[in-house]
Design a protein around this motif. Structure first.
Motif, mmCIF file in Angstrom:
data_model
loop_
_atom_site.group_PDB
_atom_site.id
_atom_site.type_symbol
_atom_site.label_atom_id
_atom_site.label_comp_id
_atom_site.label_asym_id
_atom_site.label_seq_id
_atom_site.Cartn_x
_atom_site.Cartn_y
_atom_site.Cartn_z
ATOM 1 N N SER A 163 45.360 38.600 49.349
ATOM 2 C CA SER A 163 44.733 38.446 48.029
ATOM 3 C C SER A 163 44.085 37.074 47.893
ATOM 4 O O SER A 163 43.950 36.547 46.773
ATOM 5 N N GLY A 164 43.701 36.524 49.042
ATOM 6 C CA GLY A 164 43.150 35.155 49.057
ATOM 7 C C GLY A 164 41.951 34.941 48.163
ATOM 8 O O GLY A 164 41.710 33.813 47.706
ATOM 9 N N VAL A 172 46.862 45.524 47.341
ATOM 10 C CA VAL A 172 45.737 45.802 48.234
ATOM 11 C C VAL A 172 46.330 46.011 49.626
ATOM 12 O O VAL A 172 47.504 45.716 49.856
ATOM 13 N N GLU A 173 45.523 46.533 50.519
ATOM 14 C CA GLU A 173 46.014 46.758 51.880
ATOM 15 C C GLU A 173 46.535 45.431 52.452
ATOM 16 O O GLU A 173 45.862 44.403 52.388
ATOM 17 N N ASN A 174 47.745 45.480 52.999
ATOM 18 C CA ASN A 174 48.355 44.258 53.528
ATOM 19 C C ASN A 174 48.936 44.558 54.905
ATOM 20 O O ASN A 174 50.113 44.882 55.047
ATOM 21 N N PRO A 175 48.089 44.473 55.924
ATOM 22 C CA PRO A 175 48.557 44.844 57.263
ATOM 23 C C PRO A 175 49.578 43.840 57.833
ATOM 24 O O PRO A 175 50.314 44.173 58.763
ATOM 25 N N GLU A 187 51.546 38.245 49.825
ATOM 26 C CA GLU A 187 50.354 37.479 49.427
ATOM 27 C C GLU A 187 50.691 36.346 48.476
ATOM 28 O O GLU A 187 49.876 35.449 48.258
ATOM 29 N N ARG A 188 51.892 36.426 47.884
ATOM 30 C CA ARG A 188 52.376 35.369 46.989
ATOM 31 C C ARG A 188 53.766 34.948 47.456
ATOM 32 O O ARG A 188 54.536 35.795 47.921
ATOM 33 N N LEU A 222 38.947 44.069 37.583
ATOM 34 C CA LEU A 222 39.237 43.540 38.918
ATOM 35 C C LEU A 222 38.567 44.374 40.009
ATOM 36 O O LEU A 222 38.024 43.837 40.987
ATOM 37 N N ALA A 223 38.565 45.706 39.821
ATOM 38 C CA ALA A 223 37.991 46.585 40.837
ATOM 39 C C ALA A 223 36.486 46.402 40.978
ATOM 40 O O ALA A 223 35.897 46.790 41.988
ATOM 41 N N GLU A 224 35.842 45.812 39.952
ATOM 42 C CA GLU A 224 34.395 45.604 39.993
ATOM 43 C C GLU A 224 34.023 44.260 40.620
ATOM 44 O O GLU A 224 32.839 43.972 40.830
ATOM 45 N N ILE A 225 35.019 43.411 40.862
ATOM 46 C CA ILE A 225 34.756 42.048 41.342
ATOM 47 C C ILE A 225 34.721 42.059 42.870
ATOM 48 O O ILE A 225 35.630 42.580 43.523
#
Lengths: 242, 242
Positions: A90-91, A139-142, A147-148, B228-231
Motif C-alpha cells: 500500500s506504498g 489489496v493483493e499482497n504477495p 503493509e502497516r 479510493l478505487a478511482e485513485i
C-alpha cells in the motif's frame, strides 16, 4: 441552527456510522443539541486531505451568522494510511513522517483561520495488529509482510501528538490508549486496523471526554426545542409560545 | 456542499442513531454522498411539530445556492404520540384524528413551499403491542389499560397515508408492513412501541427503497471527492488536480 461537530478523517471515520460506530454514538449523544457531520474518506492520507479541505468544510460564516450553523468542533483523524510502509503493497498511500506532521499542522491552521473559535481534536492512528493485517489484505499482497506495522503507527502517533501540542489544540493518543488493554489486538481491532464495536466505544469515550474538557457537553449545550420533561402536561402549548 | 436528508419525527426518529438505528444506517449508507440530519423530538405530536417547524429546518436556499446545501429529502414520521388515547395516562400528547391529518398536510405544505424540489416521505406510526406497553410504562399508569392501542395506531396510519396521497408525496405504511411478519410484537418492538434493531432494519429498508423510487440512491448521488478505487496508485495526486 444547531452547532456542528465535523468528523474529518480516513476510513475509520468514514465507517464510524456503522453499527456501534463512534460517529453514530456521538450523533446519538448529541441528538437534541448538535449535528455530527461525517467527513470520512477511505484510504486518504494527510497529503490528499490537505488537497480537499476546502471541499470538505463549508465556507466560513458570514458576519451576520448566516445559514451555515456554528462549527463547534472538528476531529482530525489521519495517519493510518500515511503510516503505510513505502516499500510494501500500500506504498502509494504512504506519506513521510515529517510531511505528515507538517500536513496536520496545515490542516489545523486552515481550520483555525476559517473558524477561529472551533475546537480541534487530533486523533492518532490506532495501533496495528500485524497478524490481523496479513489475514485481511485490502489489496493483493504477495509478500508475507504486512503493509502497516505497529512500530510505524507509533512513530506517526508521536508526530500527531507533537503537532497538536505545537498548534495548541487537543489530542487523543489512541495508539497508546488502546494498547493499555491486554487484549487490544482482537478486542479493539477487526482486521488489524479497523475498529470493532469495543474499539469504537474507546474512540467515542475519548472524544466525549475531550469535548467535555473543551466545554462541549450535554451540560453546556442547550436543546434547541423543549424536552418532553419540560412540557407541562396540563398546558403543553405554553412551551411553544416563544 | 453535500445534499441533506432530514429526519423529522418523534422519539422513534430521535433514537434512530442508537446502535443499529435506522438513522445511523442511512448516514452510513450515504457516507460519501449525503448528510443525514437528525431532527427527532421525543414525545412530540404533529400539533407541537407544526409549532416548531421553522426552528427545525434551515431557511430556504438563497437564489445563488448559498451555504446551506440542498435539502434533498425529508422523512416526516409522527403519529405514535398523536394516537395516545385521550382518556389514558399519556392523554396530553393526544391529537384528534382529523387534526393529525390536517397537521401532516400543513407540514408537507410548509416543506413544499420552502423547498419545492425536496422529496417528502410520510411514515405511519408503527403497530402497537399493548402487552409491551403495559410492561414498560413511560409515565405512571395506575390503570391496567395501555395508553396506546394498536387499533388507534391503525386509524392514524390510515390518515397518514391519506394525507400523503392528497399531498401527492411518498409514504411508508409501517403499521401494515410490520404486522405482515408473524412475530412482529417482539421481533420489531422493544417496549410495544419503540424499535428493536430488527425493527430499525425494516424502517431503513423501507426508507432506502422509497428514496430509490424517488431517484435518490448510491447510483444517482455523486461522491463529492474521489473514491479510493478511482485513485491511480501510480499517480494519486492526479485525482486531486481539479
Amino acid at each position: 441552527m444547531r452547532p456542528k461537530i465535523y468528523l474529518f478523517g480516513d476510513s475509520i471515520t468514514e465507517e464510524s456510522f456503522s453499527d456501534g460506530g463512534w460517529g453514530s454514538s456521538l450523533a446519538n449523544h448529541f441528538s437534541r443539541t448538535g449535528d455530527v457531520v461525517l467527513r470520512g474518506y477511505s484510504g486518504y492520507n494527510t497529503r490528499w486531505a490537505l488537497k480537499v479541505k476546502e471541499k470538505v468544510f463549508p465556507p466560513p460564516l458570514p458576519p451576520d451568522g448566516g445559514a451555515g450553523g456554528d462549527l463547534l468542533a472538528v476531529t482530525v483523524f489521519f495517519g493510518a494510511n500515511d503510516a503505510c510502509l513505502p516499500d510494501r503493497c500500500s506504498g502509494f498511500q504512504h506519506v513521510p513522517l515529517e510531511e505528515y506532521k507538517h500536513n496536520l499542522k496545515a490542516i489545523v491552521a486552515f481550520l483555525k483561520k476559517q473558524w477561529p473559535c472551533t475546537r480541534i481534536i487530533l486523533i492518532t492512528p490506532p495501533p496495528i495488529d500485524e497478524a490481523g493485517r496479513l489475514l485481511h489484505p485490502y489489496v493483493e499482497n504477495p509478500s508475507d509482510q504486512p503493509e502497516r506495522t505497529n512500530e510505524a503507527a507509533g512513530k506517526y502517533s508521536k508526530e500527531c501528538l507533537a503537532a497538536a501540542a505545537e498548534c495548541d489544540v487537543s489530542s487523543i493518543d489512541l495508539w497508546t490508549k488502546m494498547q493499555q488493554f491486554p487484549g487490544w489486538r482482537n478486542t479493539y481491532l477487526r482486521d488489524g486496523l479497523h475498529l470493532t464495536p469495543d474499539g469504537n466505544k474507546v474512540v467515542f469515550e475519548e472524544v466525549i471526554g475531550r469535548l467535555k474538557e473543551l466545554g462541549i457537553s450535554l451540560e453546556t449545550l442547550l436543546a434547541d426545542l423543549p424536552l418532553l420533561a419540560e412540557i407541562d402536561p396540563n398546558d403543553p402549548l405554553k412551551s411553544f409560545e416563544n
